[in-house]
Design a protein around this motif. Structure first.
Motif, PDB file in Angstrom:
ATOM      1  N   ALA A 120      -3.404  12.300  15.888  1.00  0.00           N
ATOM      2  CA  ALA A 120      -3.001  11.024  15.249  1.00  0.00           C
ATOM      3  C   ALA A 120      -1.861  10.880  14.421  1.00  0.00           C
ATOM      4  O   ALA A 120      -1.451  11.913  13.743  1.00  0.00           O
ATOM      5  CB  ALA A 120      -4.120  10.356  14.561  1.00  0.00           C
ATOM      6  N   GLU A 121      -0.915   9.958  14.830  1.00  0.00           N
ATOM      7  CA  GLU A 121       0.323   9.790  14.147  1.00  0.00           C
ATOM      8  C   GLU A 121       0.216   8.406  13.532  1.00  0.00           C
ATOM      9  O   GLU A 121       0.398   7.464  14.441  1.00  0.00           O
ATOM     10  CB  GLU A 121       1.535  10.197  14.707  1.00  0.00           C
ATOM     11  N   ILE A 122       0.500   8.319  12.538  1.00  0.00           N
ATOM     12  CA  ILE A 122       0.802   6.841  11.614  1.00  0.00           C
ATOM     13  C   ILE A 122       2.181   6.804  11.403  1.00  0.00           C
ATOM     14  O   ILE A 122       2.506   7.241  10.329  1.00  0.00           O
ATOM     15  CB  ILE A 122      -0.317   6.456  11.002  1.00  0.00           C
ATOM     16  N   THR A 123       2.926   5.811  11.887  1.00  0.00           N
ATOM     17  CA  THR A 123       4.402   5.403  11.205  1.00  0.00           C
ATOM     18  C   THR A 123       4.610   4.980  10.240  1.00  0.00           C
ATOM     19  O   THR A 123       5.097   4.799   9.300  1.00  0.00           O
ATOM     20  CB  THR A 123       5.110   5.000  12.602  1.00  0.00           C
ATOM     21  N   GLU A 124       3.726   3.521  10.217  1.00  0.00           N
ATOM     22  CA  GLU A 124       3.733   2.501   9.250  1.00  0.00           C
ATOM     23  C   GLU A 124       2.550   1.979   9.005  1.00  0.00           C
ATOM     24  O   GLU A 124       1.663   1.998   9.973  1.00  0.00           O
ATOM     25  CB  GLU A 124       4.876   1.512   9.331  1.00  0.00           C
ATOM     26  N   VAL A 125       2.080   1.533   7.890  1.00  0.00           N
ATOM     27  CA  VAL A 125       1.062   0.937   7.493  1.00  0.00           C
ATOM     28  C   VAL A 125       1.247  -0.357   6.733  1.00  0.00           C
ATOM     29  O   VAL A 125       2.044  -0.277   5.507  1.00  0.00           O
ATOM     30  CB  VAL A 125      -0.108   1.594   6.757  1.00  0.00           C
ATOM     31  N   THR A 126       0.942  -1.529   7.105  1.00  0.00           N
ATOM     32  CA  THR A 126       1.307  -2.797   6.299  1.00  0.00           C
ATOM     33  C   THR A 126       0.133  -3.523   5.991  1.00  0.00           C
ATOM     34  O   THR A 126      -0.823  -3.572   6.943  1.00  0.00           O
ATOM     35  CB  THR A 126       2.536  -3.461   6.811  1.00  0.00           C
ATOM     36  N   ALA A 127      -0.026  -4.088   5.019  1.00  0.00           N
ATOM     37  CA  ALA A 127      -1.205  -5.155   4.815  1.00  0.00           C
ATOM     38  C   ALA A 127      -0.863  -6.671   4.332  1.00  0.00           C
ATOM     39  O   ALA A 127       0.359  -6.698   3.734  1.00  0.00           O
ATOM     40  CB  ALA A 127      -2.152  -4.436   3.747  1.00  0.00           C
ATOM     41  N   ARG A 128      -1.469  -7.386   4.637  1.00  0.00           N
ATOM     42  CA  ARG A 128      -1.396  -8.955   4.165  1.00  0.00           C
ATOM     43  C   ARG A 128      -2.711  -9.627   3.952  1.00  0.00           C
ATOM     44  O   ARG A 128      -3.746  -9.151   4.192  1.00  0.00           O
ATOM     45  CB  ARG A 128      -0.542  -9.532   5.334  1.00  0.00           C
ATOM     46  N   THR A 134       9.614   8.201  10.404  1.00  0.00           N
ATOM     47  CA  THR A 134       8.882   9.106   9.696  1.00  0.00           C
ATOM     48  C   THR A 134       7.392   8.787   9.943  1.00  0.00           C
ATOM     49  O   THR A 134       7.109   7.730  10.129  1.00  0.00           O
ATOM     50  CB  THR A 134       9.060   9.151   8.163  1.00  0.00           C
ATOM     51  N   PHE A 135       6.398   9.680   9.767  1.00  0.00           N
ATOM     52  CA  PHE A 135       4.862   9.488   9.972  1.00  0.00           C
ATOM     53  C   PHE A 135       4.085  10.562   9.259  1.00  0.00           C
ATOM     54  O   PHE A 135       4.565  11.663   9.055  1.00  0.00           O
ATOM     55  CB  PHE A 135       4.633   9.192  11.682  1.00  0.00           C
ATOM     56  N   TRP A 136       3.050  10.090   8.971  1.00  0.00           N
ATOM     57  CA  TRP A 136       1.913  10.859   8.682  1.00  0.00           C
ATOM     58  C   TRP A 136       0.978  11.468  10.050  1.00  0.00           C
ATOM     59  O   TRP A 136       0.969  10.654  11.039  1.00  0.00           O
ATOM     60  CB  TRP A 136       1.017  10.320   7.788  1.00  0.00           C
ATOM     61  N   ARG A 137       0.649  12.677  10.101  1.00  0.00           N
ATOM     62  CA  ARG A 137       0.000  13.241  11.097  1.00  0.00           C
ATOM     63  C   ARG A 137      -1.326  13.878  10.734  1.00  0.00           C
ATOM     64  O   ARG A 137      -1.322  14.500   9.836  1.00  0.00           O
ATOM     65  CB  ARG A 137       0.801  13.802  12.079  1.00  0.00           C
ATOM     66  N   ALA A 164       1.433  11.969   3.700  1.00  0.00           N
ATOM     67  CA  ALA A 164       1.000  10.626   3.607  1.00  0.00           C
ATOM     68  C   ALA A 164       1.931   9.590   3.130  1.00  0.00           C
ATOM     69  O   ALA A 164       1.878   8.259   3.451  1.00  0.00           O
ATOM     70  CB  ALA A 164      -0.231  10.793   2.506  1.00  0.00           C
ATOM     71  N   PRO A 165       2.766  10.002   2.323  1.00  0.00           N
ATOM     72  CA  PRO A 165       3.871   8.763   1.864  1.00  0.00           C
ATOM     73  C   PRO A 165       4.727   8.197   2.829  1.00  0.00           C
ATOM     74  O   PRO A 165       5.301   6.982   2.928  1.00  0.00           O
ATOM     75  CB  PRO A 165       4.584   9.466   0.568  1.00  0.00           C
ATOM     76  N   LEU A 166       4.774   9.097   3.916  1.00  0.00           N
ATOM     77  CA  LEU A 166       5.543   8.903   5.034  1.00  0.00           C
ATOM     78  C   LEU A 166       5.265   7.666   6.071  1.00  0.00           C
ATOM     79  O   LEU A 166       6.012   6.927   6.485  1.00  0.00           O
ATOM     80  CB  LEU A 166       6.044   9.884   5.889  1.00  0.00           C
ATOM     81  N   ALA A 167       3.872   7.359   5.724  1.00  0.00           N
ATOM     82  CA  ALA A 167       3.233   6.065   6.356  1.00  0.00           C
ATOM     83  C   ALA A 167       3.454   5.031   6.134  1.00  0.00           C
ATOM     84  O   ALA A 167       3.059   3.927   6.469  1.00  0.00           O
ATOM     85  CB  ALA A 167       1.733   6.393   6.787  1.00  0.00           C
ATOM     86  N   THR A 168       4.090   4.772   4.811  1.00  0.00           N
ATOM     87  CA  THR A 168       4.315   3.625   4.133  1.00  0.00           C
ATOM     88  C   THR A 168       5.672   3.566   3.440  1.00  0.00           C
ATOM     89  O   THR A 168       5.934   2.914   2.606  1.00  0.00           O
ATOM     90  CB  THR A 168       3.056   3.307   2.751  1.00  0.00           C
ATOM     91  N   ASP A 169       6.592   4.161   3.886  1.00  0.00           N
ATOM     92  CA  ASP A 169       7.781   4.276   3.476  1.00  0.00           C
ATOM     93  C   ASP A 169       8.925   3.295   3.975  1.00  0.00           C
ATOM     94  O   ASP A 169      10.184   3.300   3.592  1.00  0.00           O
ATOM     95  CB  ASP A 169       8.526   5.796   3.531  1.00  0.00           C
ATOM     96  N   LEU A 181       1.024  -1.138  -0.088  1.00  0.00           N
ATOM     97  CA  LEU A 181      -0.054   0.068  -0.056  1.00  0.00           C
ATOM     98  C   LEU A 181       1.035   1.206  -0.083  1.00  0.00           C
ATOM     99  O   LEU A 181       1.866   1.119   0.587  1.00  0.00           O
ATOM    100  CB  LEU A 181      -1.000  -0.108   1.179  1.00  0.00           C
ATOM    101  N   ALA A 182       0.482   2.334  -0.657  1.00  0.00           N
ATOM    102  CA  ALA A 182       1.095   3.520  -0.794  1.00  0.00           C
ATOM    103  C   ALA A 182       0.277   4.415  -0.103  1.00  0.00           C
ATOM    104  O   ALA A 182      -0.977   4.663  -0.285  1.00  0.00           O
ATOM    105  CB  ALA A 182       1.616   3.726  -2.199  1.00  0.00           C
ATOM    106  N   GLY A 183       0.847   5.339   0.843  1.00  0.00           N
ATOM    107  CA  GLY A 183      -0.044   6.503   1.251  1.00  0.00           C
ATOM    108  C   GLY A 183       0.232   7.841   0.254  1.00  0.00           C
ATOM    109  O   GLY A 183       1.027   8.106  -0.210  1.00  0.00           O
ATOM    110  N   ILE A 184      -1.022   8.365  -0.132  1.00  0.00           N
ATOM    111  CA  ILE A 184      -1.220   9.089  -1.141  1.00  0.00           C
ATOM    112  C   ILE A 184      -1.970  10.291  -0.907  1.00  0.00           C
ATOM    113  O   ILE A 184      -2.140  11.257  -1.687  1.00  0.00           O
ATOM    114  CB  ILE A 184      -1.937   8.414  -2.243  1.00  0.00           C
TER     115      ILE A 184
END
Length: 172
Positions: free
Chosen positions: A164-172, A69-72, A59-64, A40-43
């Motif tokens: 809210a701060e989201i550092t990373e998002v992963t999916a499976r 780094t993070f999205w806030r 937004a891209p920082l949450a999936t880098d 997934l890519a933060g867009i």
């Protein structure tokens, strides 16, 4: 020679079935927590009620892949739900996928979120595919019927004077 070859093929087939069961679940049809990863890519951010914006450029920082780094979201003086239906981080899978789970890591836990899907990058994101949860340092959302290209981490509660701060998002 034919019997020996048949025995070797039977053992190989059983080994392959066993490997798939270990990879995909415990053999009873359930899926294990370690399924194939979905990229997934933060867009951008999603803020249908308007306002000053929710840091789209971050937004891209949450999936880098970088935990530093993070999205806030914006910081709110009172609880988010008292004046907005929510805000969100928009994620693009680049093609239609069906992840079984999305995991968030956060350096500022305590906000409440759920996962939704939509038909375009700009929403609306009306299809709720997970239960609502209070996000901790690492929180996994189990998804139900989540076939989509676009996903949003839909944040419905942010305590007063926080964000809210989201550092990373992963999916499976």
């Amino acid at each position: 020679p034919v019997a020996a070859l048949a025995a070797i093929l039977a053992v190989a087939a059983l080994a392959a079935i066993g490997a798939m069961a270990l990879r995909d679940g415990d053999g009873d049809g359930s899926t294990a927590a370690t399924g194939p990863q979905v990229r997934l890519a933060g867009i951008g951010a999603y803020d249908p009620d308007g306002g000053d914006g929710e840091h789209d450029a971050e937004a891209p920082l949450a999936t880098d892949g970088d935990p530093g780094t993070f999205w806030r979201s914006s910081r709110y003086n009172s609880n988010l739900s008292s004046f907005k239906s929510g805000v969100g981080l928009v994620l693009d899978a680049k093609r239609e996928v069906e992840p079984k789970a999305i995991t968030l890591t956060s350096t500022a836990p305590g906000f409440t979120a759920e996962i939704r899907t939509g038909g375009s990058r700009s929403g609306p994101f009306e299809n709720r595919v997970s239960d609502s949860q209070t996000v901790g340092e690492r929180t996994t959302f189990q998804l139900n019927d989540a076939t989509a290209r676009y996903f949003v981490v839909w944040i419905t509660e942010i305590p007063a004077d926080t964000r809210a701060e989201i550092t990373e998002v992963t999916a499976r």
